[in-house]
Design an enzyme around this catalytic site. Structure first.
Site, PDB file in Angstrom:
ATOM      1  N   HIS A 190      -6.577   1.822   1.776  1.00  0.00           N
ATOM      2  CA  HIS A 190      -6.194   2.593   2.962  1.00  0.00           C
ATOM      3  C   HIS A 190      -7.186   3.746   3.175  1.00  0.00           C
ATOM      4  O   HIS A 190      -7.610   4.391   2.206  1.00  0.00           O
ATOM      5  CB  HIS A 190      -4.790   3.159   2.764  1.00  0.00           C
ATOM      6  CG  HIS A 190      -4.152   3.649   4.010  1.00  0.00           C
ATOM      7  ND1 HIS A 190      -3.207   2.931   4.704  1.00  0.00           N
ATOM      8  CD2 HIS A 190      -4.327   4.801   4.719  1.00  0.00           C
ATOM      9  CE1 HIS A 190      -2.817   3.616   5.762  1.00  0.00           C
ATOM     10  NE2 HIS A 190      -3.503   4.757   5.798  1.00  0.00           N
ATOM     11  N   CYS A 243       0.472   3.602   3.364  1.00  0.00           N
ATOM     12  CA  CYS A 243       0.957   3.201   4.685  1.00  0.00           C
ATOM     13  C   CYS A 243       2.310   3.862   4.954  1.00  0.00           C
ATOM     14  O   CYS A 243       3.000   4.270   4.016  1.00  0.00           O
ATOM     15  CB  CYS A 243       1.102   1.683   4.751  1.00  0.00           C
ATOM     16  SG  CYS A 243      -0.465   0.787   4.845  1.00  0.00           S
ATOM     17  N   CYS A 248       0.835  -1.203   0.000  1.00  0.00           N
ATOM     18  CA  CYS A 248       0.000   0.000   0.000  1.00  0.00           C
ATOM     19  C   CYS A 248       0.871   1.255   0.000  1.00  0.00           C
ATOM     20  O   CYS A 248       1.711   1.423   0.892  1.00  0.00           O
ATOM     21  CB  CYS A 248      -0.922   0.004   1.223  1.00  0.00           C
ATOM     22  SG  CYS A 248      -1.883   1.533   1.383  1.00  0.00           S
ATOM     23  N   HIS A 293      -3.899   0.936   8.265  1.00  0.00           N
ATOM     24  CA  HIS A 293      -4.424   0.504   6.975  1.00  0.00           C
ATOM     25  C   HIS A 293      -5.809  -0.120   7.084  1.00  0.00           C
ATOM     26  O   HIS A 293      -6.624  -0.003   6.158  1.00  0.00           O
ATOM     27  CB  HIS A 293      -3.451  -0.507   6.348  1.00  0.00           C
ATOM     28  CG  HIS A 293      -3.897  -1.015   5.009  1.00  0.00           C
ATOM     29  ND1 HIS A 293      -3.628  -0.350   3.829  1.00  0.00           N
ATOM     30  CD2 HIS A 293      -4.607  -2.126   4.657  1.00  0.00           C
ATOM     31  CE1 HIS A 293      -4.144  -1.025   2.814  1.00  0.00           C
ATOM     32  NE2 HIS A 293      -4.737  -2.095   3.285  1.00  0.00           N
ATOM     33  N   GLN A 298      -9.570  12.890  -0.719  1.00  0.00           N
ATOM     34  CA  GLN A 298      -8.861  13.705  -1.693  1.00  0.00           C
ATOM     35  C   GLN A 298      -9.322  15.164  -1.595  1.00  0.00           C
ATOM     36  O   GLN A 298     -10.370  15.457  -1.022  1.00  0.00           O
ATOM     37  CB  GLN A 298      -9.109  13.183  -3.110  1.00  0.00           C
ATOM     38  CG  GLN A 298      -8.627  11.753  -3.330  1.00  0.00           C
ATOM     39  CD  GLN A 298      -8.885  11.285  -4.748  1.00  0.00           C
ATOM     40  OE1 GLN A 298      -8.311  11.804  -5.703  1.00  0.00           O
ATOM     41  NE2 GLN A 298      -9.744  10.294  -4.902  1.00  0.00           N
ATOM     42  N   ASN A 331     -14.065   9.071  -1.107  1.00  0.00           N
ATOM     43  CA  ASN A 331     -14.722   7.929  -1.726  1.00  0.00           C
ATOM     44  C   ASN A 331     -14.409   6.720  -0.869  1.00  0.00           C
ATOM     45  O   ASN A 331     -13.238   6.445  -0.606  1.00  0.00           O
ATOM     46  CB  ASN A 331     -14.188   7.692  -3.144  1.00  0.00           C
ATOM     47  CG  ASN A 331     -14.465   8.852  -4.079  1.00  0.00           C
ATOM     48  OD1 ASN A 331     -15.490   9.512  -3.960  1.00  0.00           O
ATOM     49  ND2 ASN A 331     -13.569   9.104  -5.008  1.00  0.00           N
ATOM     50  N   HIS A 365      -8.534   7.058   3.229  1.00  0.00           N
ATOM     51  CA  HIS A 365      -8.020   8.324   2.712  1.00  0.00           C
ATOM     52  C   HIS A 365      -9.110   9.061   1.951  1.00  0.00           C
ATOM     53  O   HIS A 365     -10.140   8.501   1.593  1.00  0.00           O
ATOM     54  CB  HIS A 365      -6.831   8.083   1.772  1.00  0.00           C
ATOM     55  CG  HIS A 365      -7.218   7.507   0.444  1.00  0.00           C
ATOM     56  ND1 HIS A 365      -7.617   6.187   0.284  1.00  0.00           N
ATOM     57  CD2 HIS A 365      -7.284   8.056  -0.797  1.00  0.00           C
ATOM     58  CE1 HIS A 365      -7.898   5.956  -0.988  1.00  0.00           C
ATOM     59  NE2 HIS A 365      -7.707   7.072  -1.662  1.00  0.00           N
TER      60      HIS A 365
END
Length: 353
Positions: A167, A73, A70, A116, A171, A156, A169
């Site tokens: 992971h 991470c 990933c 994660h 944007q 999303n 996250h």
């Protein structure tokens, strides 16, 4: 909050947001990366008047890597990622495969936690509060870029939405124009203001929802409701009671209360479809006023816009998704299978308390 800005091996900016003021972030990106080359271009549709970002370089972006590879991470041992340090609280960096870049704007990735296997709903209130501070700070910083007119913070969540990195996250897109959806809102605000002699449309909508049966939860500073004309099966709009145009305008009370309210909404979303169901896929989107001129929207100023968050899922019932087929994709006319009143009732039933 402590903010530390550094650079990755290819020159992209990386910012750490830490809860402790004594945290030191001096790890160096040891990857042999060439400078990022993008092909982002914004093209206008002459018939619809909207914009399309053409970004062919994104075809090569990382797609569903195994967990031990990933890129979000922390870096550990010989595994080097986008985060050079061995741990982090919240990290934000320029996207390696941006949809918008240079004169066409900017795209950033926001890593909510180094864990994660977590999701945003698993964060503590302190962690969620730190993410809010990062969103606010990035909104402020990006608004000063000469090419940026509007800042959009979003998440999303779930493979069904199209997420390619597991992971936790989100944007941030910094657009060089006012987005079509925001422009529609501003036109409605302008028309309502003129027709009513100055009344604010966002205030009128919030007042109406507070008097109806679609309120999901309300606190001293925030109100969450399923809108009267919800487009999606389960859709919640979260408004601060005091109208502000963007995240920078939130007062201390609203900032302090936000983590508890937002985490409660996300946890309710995961319980909509009952025990044993996979995590609910969703999109969570902050709507903020553009920073550019609003001259095209007659009589409207930035302060007429109301910051709000829209949270919705494409899952309409257990095991079934809401697809944007002919009417939605072809004509932008949504057909919702779940009455908003039913959705609001369900979201009240699954309260964590």
């Amino acid at each position: 909050m402590k903010k530390t800005s550094t650079r990755l091996a290819d020159g992209r900016e990386l910012i750490y947001y830490d809860s402790r003021d004594d945290t030191v972030r001096d790890a160096v990106d040891r990857r042999p990366l060439d400078r990022t080359v993008t092909t982002s271009e914004v093209r206008r549709d002459p018939l619809l008047g909207d914009a399309v970002a053409i970004a062919s370089h994104r075809q090569g972006r990382i797609y569903h890597p195994p967990a031990d590879e990933c890129p979000l991470c922390p870096s550990e041992g010989g595994r080097l990622s986008e985060i050079p340090d061995s741990s982090y609280d919240v990290a934000v960096f320029e996207n390696r495969f941006p949809s918008l870049a240079g004169d066409s704007g900017r795209c950033e990735v926001v890593c909510f936690t180094s864990n994660h296997d977590a999701s945003f709903a698993d964060l503590t209130e302190a962690q969620a509060g730190l993410v809010l501070e990062a969103w606010t700070d990035r909104t402020a910083e990006l608004s000063h870029l000469p090419s940026v007119e509007q800042v959009f913070c979003f998440e999303n969540r779930g493979a069904e939405i199209g997420v390619t990195l597991g992971h936790p996250h989100g944007q941030i897109y910094a657009y060089p124009f006012t987005t079509p959806r925001t422009a529609l809102m501003l036109r409605s605000v302008a028309a309502h203001k003129e027709a009513t002699g100055g009344e604010n449309l966002f205030d009128a909508v919030l007042e109406r929802e507070l008097a109806d049966e679609r309120v999901v939860l309300e606190t001293e500073h925030w109100v969450a409701f399923v809108p009267f004309s919800a487009h999606w099966p389960y859709e919640v709009h979260l408004y601060p009671r005091r109208r502000v145009p963007d995240l920078l305008g939130l007062d201390e009370g609203a900032r302090t209360e936000f983590p508890k309210v937002y985490l409660e909404l996300l946890r309710r979303f995961d319980r909509i479809f009952g025990e044993g169901e996979p995590p609910t896929p969703y999109i969570s989107a902050w709507h903020q006023a553009p920073f550019g001129t609003l001259e095209e929207f007659d009589g409207v100023v930035r302060e007429d816009f109301a910051l709000h968050l829209e949270l919705f899922t494409i899952r309409r019932t257990s095991g079934k998704l809401k697809f944007l087929a002919g009417s939605e994709s072809g004509m932008n006319v949504f057909i919702n299978d779940v009455p908003p009143e039913t959705a609001a009732q369900r979201l009240r039933e699954v309260a964590s308390s």
